[in-house]
Design a protein around this motif. Structure first.
Motif, PDB file in Angstrom:
ATOM      1  N   CYS A 152       0.825  -1.206   0.000  1.00  0.00           N
ATOM      2  CA  CYS A 152       0.000   0.000   0.000  1.00  0.00           C
ATOM      3  C   CYS A 152       0.864   1.264   0.000  1.00  0.00           C
ATOM      4  O   CYS A 152       0.593   2.215  -0.743  1.00  0.00           O
ATOM      5  CB  CYS A 152      -0.941  -0.011   1.203  1.00  0.00           C
ATOM      6  N   TRP A 203      -4.270   4.995  -6.967  1.00  0.00           N
ATOM      7  CA  TRP A 203      -5.227   4.899  -5.873  1.00  0.00           C
ATOM      8  C   TRP A 203      -6.288   3.850  -6.181  1.00  0.00           C
ATOM      9  O   TRP A 203      -6.744   3.133  -5.279  1.00  0.00           O
ATOM     10  CB  TRP A 203      -5.869   6.255  -5.599  1.00  0.00           C
ATOM     11  N   THR A 207      -7.392  -0.489  -4.201  1.00  0.00           N
ATOM     12  CA  THR A 207      -8.604  -1.232  -3.859  1.00  0.00           C
ATOM     13  C   THR A 207      -8.385  -2.734  -3.959  1.00  0.00           C
ATOM     14  O   THR A 207      -9.177  -3.518  -3.414  1.00  0.00           O
ATOM     15  CB  THR A 207      -9.763  -0.824  -4.781  1.00  0.00           C
ATOM     16  N   ILE A 212      -7.631  -3.474   2.690  1.00  0.00           N
ATOM     17  CA  ILE A 212      -8.130  -2.126   2.414  1.00  0.00           C
ATOM     18  C   ILE A 212      -9.576  -2.226   1.927  1.00  0.00           C
ATOM     19  O   ILE A 212      -9.861  -2.927   0.949  1.00  0.00           O
ATOM     20  CB  ILE A 212      -7.272  -1.410   1.356  1.00  0.00           C
ATOM     21  N   THR A 213     -10.471  -1.536   2.597  1.00  0.00           N
ATOM     22  CA  THR A 213     -11.884  -1.523   2.226  1.00  0.00           C
ATOM     23  C   THR A 213     -12.179  -0.186   1.560  1.00  0.00           C
ATOM     24  O   THR A 213     -12.465   0.822   2.218  1.00  0.00           O
ATOM     25  CB  THR A 213     -12.776  -1.703   3.465  1.00  0.00           C
ATOM     26  N   MET A 214     -12.115  -0.171   0.240  1.00  0.00           N
ATOM     27  CA  MET A 214     -12.287   1.082  -0.492  1.00  0.00           C
ATOM     28  C   MET A 214     -12.865   0.787  -1.870  1.00  0.00           C
ATOM     29  O   MET A 214     -12.330  -0.034  -2.621  1.00  0.00           O
ATOM     30  CB  MET A 214     -10.943   1.809  -0.616  1.00  0.00           C
ATOM     31  N   GLN A 218     -14.701   5.913  -4.337  1.00  0.00           N
ATOM     32  CA  GLN A 218     -13.994   6.487  -3.196  1.00  0.00           C
ATOM     33  C   GLN A 218     -12.511   6.673  -3.496  1.00  0.00           C
ATOM     34  O   GLN A 218     -11.908   7.700  -3.150  1.00  0.00           O
ATOM     35  CB  GLN A 218     -14.169   5.571  -1.986  1.00  0.00           C
ATOM     36  N   SER A 219     -11.906   5.704  -4.164  1.00  0.00           N
ATOM     37  CA  SER A 219     -10.486   5.802  -4.490  1.00  0.00           C
ATOM     38  C   SER A 219     -10.221   6.939  -5.485  1.00  0.00           C
ATOM     39  O   SER A 219      -9.170   7.584  -5.428  1.00  0.00           O
ATOM     40  CB  SER A 219      -9.983   4.476  -5.068  1.00  0.00           C
ATOM     41  N   LEU A 277      -7.643   7.502   4.552  1.00  0.00           N
ATOM     42  CA  LEU A 277      -7.853   6.059   4.720  1.00  0.00           C
ATOM     43  C   LEU A 277      -8.451   5.735   6.084  1.00  0.00           C
ATOM     44  O   LEU A 277      -9.302   4.846   6.205  1.00  0.00           O
ATOM     45  CB  LEU A 277      -6.536   5.317   4.529  1.00  0.00           C
ATOM     46  N   GLY A 280     -12.058   7.386   6.247  1.00  0.00           N
ATOM     47  CA  GLY A 280     -12.968   6.683   5.349  1.00  0.00           C
ATOM     48  C   GLY A 280     -13.218   5.243   5.753  1.00  0.00           C
ATOM     49  O   GLY A 280     -13.968   4.535   5.067  1.00  0.00           O
ATOM     50  N   CYS A 282     -11.123   2.823   5.630  1.00  0.00           N
ATOM     51  CA  CYS A 282     -10.494   1.931   4.660  1.00  0.00           C
ATOM     52  C   CYS A 282      -9.437   1.026   5.288  1.00  0.00           C
ATOM     53  O   CYS A 282      -9.170  -0.068   4.774  1.00  0.00           O
ATOM     54  CB  CYS A 282      -9.869   2.756   3.528  1.00  0.00           C
ATOM     55  N   ILE A 283      -8.809   1.477   6.358  1.00  0.00           N
ATOM     56  CA  ILE A 283      -7.797   0.675   7.043  1.00  0.00           C
ATOM     57  C   ILE A 283      -8.092   0.677   8.545  1.00  0.00           C
ATOM     58  O   ILE A 283      -8.617   1.659   9.072  1.00  0.00           O
ATOM     59  CB  ILE A 283      -6.372   1.213   6.801  1.00  0.00           C
TER      60      ILE A 283
END
Length: 288
Positions: A152, A203, A207, A212-214, A218-219, A277, A280, A282-283
Protein backbone atom coordinates in the motif's frame (compact mmCIF):
# COMPACT_ATOMS: atom_id res chain seq x y z
CA UNK A 1 42.24 1.58 -9.63
CA UNK A 2 40.15 4.64 -10.37
CA UNK A 3 42.18 5.33 -13.54
CA UNK A 4 41.84 1.71 -14.71
CA UNK A 5 38.09 1.85 -14.18
CA UNK A 6 37.94 5.13 -16.10
CA UNK A 7 39.96 3.65 -18.97
CA UNK A 8 37.45 0.82 -19.29
CA UNK A 9 34.46 3.17 -19.20
CA UNK A 10 32.80 3.75 -22.62
CA UNK A 11 33.29 7.25 -23.99
CA UNK A 12 29.56 8.02 -23.88
CA UNK A 13 29.52 7.32 -20.13
CA UNK A 14 32.60 9.33 -19.19
CA UNK A 15 30.87 12.69 -19.65
CA UNK A 16 27.20 11.89 -19.15
CA UNK A 17 24.53 14.34 -20.18
CA UNK A 18 22.22 15.95 -17.64
CA UNK A 19 19.49 13.54 -18.67
CA UNK A 20 21.75 10.51 -18.10
CA UNK A 21 22.79 11.78 -14.67
CA UNK A 22 19.18 12.49 -13.76
CA UNK A 23 18.11 9.02 -14.93
CA UNK A 24 20.84 7.17 -13.01
CA UNK A 25 20.15 9.08 -9.81
CA UNK A 26 16.43 8.45 -10.19
CA UNK A 27 16.98 4.71 -10.65
CA UNK A 28 19.10 4.50 -7.48
CA UNK A 29 16.59 6.55 -5.47
CA UNK A 30 13.65 4.50 -6.72
CA UNK A 31 15.37 1.15 -6.12
CA UNK A 32 16.41 2.11 -2.59
CA UNK A 33 12.87 3.30 -1.80
CA UNK A 34 11.20 0.16 -3.13
CA UNK A 35 13.60 -2.15 -1.28
CA UNK A 36 13.21 -0.35 2.06
CA UNK A 37 9.43 -0.12 1.78
CA UNK A 38 8.95 -3.79 0.97
CA UNK A 39 11.66 -5.11 3.31
CA UNK A 40 9.65 -4.52 6.47
CA UNK A 41 8.53 -1.99 9.06
CA UNK A 42 11.95 -1.29 10.55
CA UNK A 43 13.81 -0.75 7.23
CA UNK A 44 11.09 1.65 6.08
CA UNK A 45 11.13 3.56 9.36
CA UNK A 46 14.92 3.83 9.20
CA UNK A 47 14.65 5.10 5.63
CA UNK A 48 12.10 7.74 6.67
CA UNK A 49 14.33 8.81 9.56
CA UNK A 50 17.23 9.35 7.15
CA UNK A 51 15.00 11.21 4.67
CA UNK A 52 13.58 13.41 7.43
CA UNK A 53 17.03 14.26 8.79
CA UNK A 54 18.50 15.16 5.39
CA UNK A 55 15.44 17.16 4.34
CA UNK A 56 15.44 19.06 7.64
CA UNK A 57 19.10 19.92 7.18
CA UNK A 58 18.44 21.25 3.67
CA UNK A 59 15.42 23.20 4.89
CA UNK A 60 17.33 24.93 7.69
CA UNK A 61 20.27 25.64 5.38
CA UNK A 62 17.97 27.51 2.99
CA UNK A 63 16.25 29.42 5.79
CA UNK A 64 19.58 30.69 7.11
CA UNK A 65 20.05 32.44 3.78
CA UNK A 66 16.67 34.11 4.37
CA UNK A 67 17.97 35.89 7.49
CA UNK A 68 16.62 33.23 9.88
CA UNK A 69 18.57 31.62 12.73
CA UNK A 70 16.93 28.23 13.31
CA UNK A 71 18.26 25.72 15.79
CA UNK A 72 19.33 23.03 13.33
CA UNK A 73 20.38 20.53 15.96
CA UNK A 74 17.03 20.44 17.77
CA UNK A 75 15.06 20.59 14.52
CA UNK A 76 16.95 17.75 12.85
CA UNK A 77 16.83 15.54 15.96
CA UNK A 78 13.06 16.04 16.26
CA UNK A 79 12.51 15.41 12.54
CA UNK A 80 14.42 12.13 12.80
CA UNK A 81 12.54 11.06 15.93
CA UNK A 82 9.04 11.67 14.55
CA UNK A 83 8.78 8.50 12.38
CA UNK A 84 10.39 6.37 15.10
CA UNK A 85 8.08 7.72 17.81
CA UNK A 86 4.96 7.04 15.76
CA UNK A 87 6.15 3.51 15.01
CA UNK A 88 6.76 2.82 18.71
CA UNK A 89 3.91 4.72 20.39
CA UNK A 90 1.51 5.87 17.65
CA UNK A 91 0.17 9.40 17.67
CA UNK A 92 1.00 9.71 21.37
CA UNK A 93 4.66 9.36 20.39
CA UNK A 94 4.37 12.24 17.93
CA UNK A 95 2.76 14.39 20.63
CA UNK A 96 5.60 13.64 23.05
CA UNK A 97 8.24 14.58 20.47
CA UNK A 98 6.36 17.81 19.68
CA UNK A 99 6.12 18.76 23.36
CA UNK A 100 9.79 17.93 23.97
CA UNK A 101 10.81 19.98 20.93
CA UNK A 102 8.70 22.95 22.02
CA UNK A 103 10.14 22.84 25.55
CA UNK A 104 13.71 22.57 24.26
CA UNK A 105 13.15 25.50 21.89
CA UNK A 106 11.73 27.63 24.70
CA UNK A 107 14.80 26.93 26.84
CA UNK A 108 17.01 27.79 23.86
CA UNK A 109 15.07 31.01 23.27
CA UNK A 110 15.34 32.10 26.90
CA UNK A 111 19.07 31.48 27.30
CA UNK A 112 20.34 32.36 23.81
CA UNK A 113 19.62 36.08 23.49
CA UNK A 114 20.20 36.23 19.73
CA UNK A 115 17.24 33.91 19.13
CA UNK A 116 13.98 35.52 18.06
CA UNK A 117 10.42 34.24 18.07
CA UNK A 118 10.53 33.73 14.25
CA UNK A 119 13.62 31.55 14.75
CA UNK A 120 11.72 29.39 17.24
CA UNK A 121 8.81 29.13 14.80
CA UNK A 122 11.06 28.19 11.88
CA UNK A 123 12.82 25.53 13.97
CA UNK A 124 9.53 23.94 15.01
CA UNK A 125 8.00 24.20 11.53
CA UNK A 126 11.05 22.66 9.87
CA UNK A 127 10.93 19.59 12.11
CA UNK A 128 7.18 19.14 11.70
CA UNK A 129 7.30 19.77 7.95
CA UNK A 130 10.06 17.27 7.19
CA UNK A 131 9.46 14.71 9.96
CA UNK A 132 5.90 14.77 11.30
CA UNK A 133 4.21 14.77 7.89
CA UNK A 134 6.08 11.62 6.86
CA UNK A 135 4.53 9.75 9.77
CA UNK A 136 1.47 9.13 7.62
CA UNK A 137 3.48 6.47 5.81
CA UNK A 138 4.28 4.74 9.10
CA UNK A 139 0.61 4.72 10.10
CA UNK A 140 -0.43 3.16 6.79
CA UNK A 141 2.42 0.62 6.90
CA UNK A 142 1.66 -0.71 10.40
CA UNK A 143 -2.12 -0.73 9.96
CA UNK A 144 -2.02 -3.64 7.50
CA UNK A 145 -0.38 -7.07 7.90
CA UNK A 146 2.78 -7.91 5.99
CA UNK A 147 3.35 -7.65 3.11
CA UNK A 148 0.25 -5.61 2.26
CA UNK A 149 1.19 -2.59 4.36
CA UNK A 150 4.35 -2.24 2.32
CA UNK A 151 2.46 -2.75 -0.94
CA UNK A 152 0.00 0.00 0.00
CA UNK A 153 2.81 2.41 0.87
CA UNK A 154 4.59 1.55 -2.37
CA UNK A 155 1.41 2.30 -4.34
CA UNK A 156 1.23 5.64 -2.56
CA UNK A 157 4.82 6.38 -3.60
CA UNK A 158 3.93 5.39 -7.16
CA UNK A 159 0.93 7.72 -7.10
CA UNK A 160 3.23 10.60 -6.16
CA UNK A 161 5.77 9.69 -8.83
CA UNK A 162 3.02 9.25 -11.43
CA UNK A 163 1.60 12.63 -10.48
CA UNK A 164 4.98 14.27 -11.11
CA UNK A 165 5.72 12.27 -14.28
CA UNK A 166 2.32 12.79 -15.92
CA UNK A 167 2.36 16.49 -15.05
CA UNK A 168 5.84 16.92 -16.52
CA UNK A 169 5.19 14.94 -19.72
CA UNK A 170 1.87 16.59 -20.54
CA UNK A 171 2.82 20.04 -19.27
CA UNK A 172 6.04 20.12 -21.30
CA UNK A 173 4.17 19.12 -24.47
CA UNK A 174 0.85 20.94 -24.40
CA UNK A 175 0.98 23.11 -21.27
CA UNK A 176 -0.24 26.61 -22.10
CA UNK A 177 -2.01 27.94 -19.02
CA UNK A 178 0.25 28.66 -16.04
CA UNK A 179 -0.80 27.18 -12.71
CA UNK A 180 1.25 29.41 -10.40
CA UNK A 181 3.46 31.66 -12.55
CA UNK A 182 5.05 33.55 -9.65
CA UNK A 183 5.86 30.49 -7.56
CA UNK A 184 6.61 27.81 -10.18
CA UNK A 185 6.52 29.19 -13.75
CA UNK A 186 6.92 25.78 -15.43
CA UNK A 187 3.74 24.25 -13.98
CA UNK A 188 0.58 24.37 -16.07
CA UNK A 189 -3.07 23.52 -15.56
CA UNK A 190 -2.83 20.91 -18.31
CA UNK A 191 0.00 19.19 -16.46
CA UNK A 192 -1.86 19.52 -13.18
CA UNK A 193 -4.90 17.66 -14.55
CA UNK A 194 -2.69 14.97 -16.11
CA UNK A 195 -0.92 14.53 -12.79
CA UNK A 196 -4.23 13.95 -11.03
CA UNK A 197 -5.00 11.19 -13.55
CA UNK A 198 -1.70 9.50 -12.70
CA UNK A 199 -2.46 9.75 -8.98
CA UNK A 200 -5.96 8.32 -9.41
CA UNK A 201 -4.68 5.29 -11.35
CA UNK A 202 -2.58 4.04 -8.43
CA UNK A 203 -5.23 4.90 -5.87
CA UNK A 204 -7.62 2.68 -7.82
CA UNK A 205 -5.03 -0.12 -7.64
CA UNK A 206 -5.08 0.21 -3.85
CA UNK A 207 -8.60 -1.23 -3.86
CA UNK A 208 -7.02 -4.58 -4.81
CA UNK A 209 -4.80 -4.69 -1.71
CA UNK A 210 -6.13 -7.15 0.93
CA UNK A 211 -7.09 -5.36 4.12
CA UNK A 212 -8.13 -2.13 2.41
CA UNK A 213 -11.88 -1.52 2.23
CA UNK A 214 -12.29 1.08 -0.49
CA UNK A 215 -14.60 1.28 -3.51
CA UNK A 216 -13.49 2.63 -6.88
CA UNK A 217 -15.51 5.90 -6.61
CA UNK A 218 -13.99 6.49 -3.20
CA UNK A 219 -10.49 5.80 -4.49
CA UNK A 220 -11.01 8.29 -7.34
CA UNK A 221 -12.01 11.03 -4.90
CA UNK A 222 -9.12 10.17 -2.58
CA UNK A 223 -6.71 10.08 -5.52
CA UNK A 224 -7.77 13.57 -6.63
CA UNK A 225 -7.45 14.98 -3.10
CA UNK A 226 -4.08 13.29 -2.59
CA UNK A 227 -2.84 14.55 -5.96
CA UNK A 228 -3.89 18.11 -5.13
CA UNK A 229 -2.04 17.96 -1.83
CA UNK A 230 1.06 16.68 -3.60
CA UNK A 231 1.01 19.68 -5.95
CA UNK A 232 0.46 22.00 -2.97
CA UNK A 233 3.50 20.49 -1.25
CA UNK A 234 5.57 21.00 -4.39
CA UNK A 235 4.47 24.63 -4.69
CA UNK A 236 5.15 25.26 -1.00
CA UNK A 237 8.74 24.06 -1.35
CA UNK A 238 9.14 26.13 -4.52
CA UNK A 239 7.99 29.18 -2.57
CA UNK A 240 10.52 28.46 0.19
CA UNK A 241 13.34 28.17 -2.37
CA UNK A 242 12.26 31.32 -4.19
CA UNK A 243 12.12 33.35 -0.98
CA UNK A 244 15.54 32.05 0.05
CA UNK A 245 17.14 32.57 -3.36
CA UNK A 246 17.83 28.89 -4.09
CA UNK A 247 17.30 26.95 -7.31
CA UNK A 248 17.71 23.58 -5.57
CA UNK A 249 17.50 22.68 -1.90
CA UNK A 250 20.82 20.79 -2.09
CA UNK A 251 23.19 18.73 -4.21
CA UNK A 252 22.89 15.28 -2.67
CA UNK A 253 21.03 13.95 -5.74
CA UNK A 254 22.93 14.84 -8.94
CA UNK A 255 20.55 15.93 -11.67
CA UNK A 256 17.68 16.35 -9.21
CA UNK A 257 19.04 18.77 -6.62
CA UNK A 258 18.39 18.06 -2.98
CA UNK A 259 16.41 15.31 -1.31
CA UNK A 260 13.87 17.90 -0.23
CA UNK A 261 13.24 18.66 -3.91
CA UNK A 262 12.31 14.99 -4.46
CA UNK A 263 10.25 14.62 -1.29
CA UNK A 264 8.26 17.86 -1.25
CA UNK A 265 5.18 16.26 -2.84
CA UNK A 266 5.41 13.27 -0.52
CA UNK A 267 5.07 15.20 2.75
CA UNK A 268 1.49 16.42 2.39
CA UNK A 269 0.47 13.38 0.34
CA UNK A 270 1.51 10.92 3.05
CA UNK A 271 -0.34 12.59 5.92
CA UNK A 272 -3.38 13.29 3.71
CA UNK A 273 -3.52 9.67 2.58
CA UNK A 274 -3.37 8.43 6.18
CA UNK A 275 -6.19 10.77 7.22
CA UNK A 276 -8.35 9.80 4.25
CA UNK A 277 -7.85 6.06 4.72
CA UNK A 278 -8.56 6.20 8.46
CA UNK A 279 -11.48 8.65 8.25
CA UNK A 280 -12.97 6.68 5.35
CA UNK A 281 -12.77 3.43 7.29
CA UNK A 282 -10.49 1.93 4.66
CA UNK A 283 -7.80 0.67 7.04
CA UNK A 284 -8.01 -0.47 10.67
CA UNK A 285 -6.06 1.90 12.90
CA UNK A 286 -6.61 3.02 16.50
CA UNK A 287 -5.69 6.67 16.85
CA UNK A 288 -4.59 6.28 20.49
Amino acid sequence: MKQKALDKTPDKLRNPSDLQVRFRTGVIYTAATVICVLAGNIPMVLMLMVVAGICAGEFFYMLRSDAKLPNEMLGIIAAVLYPLSVYIAGLAGAMLVSLALLLALLVWYVFWLRARIPDVGVSFFGAAYTGLLLCGLVIIRVSLPAPWGGVCVLLLFLSVWANDAFAYLVGSKIGRHKLAPRTSPKKSWEGFIAGLVGSVIFWCLMTLVPGITMAIPQSIVFGIISGCMGVLGDLAESRIKRNSGFKDSGTIMPGHGGLLDRSDSLFLTSITAAILLIAGGCIPYALF
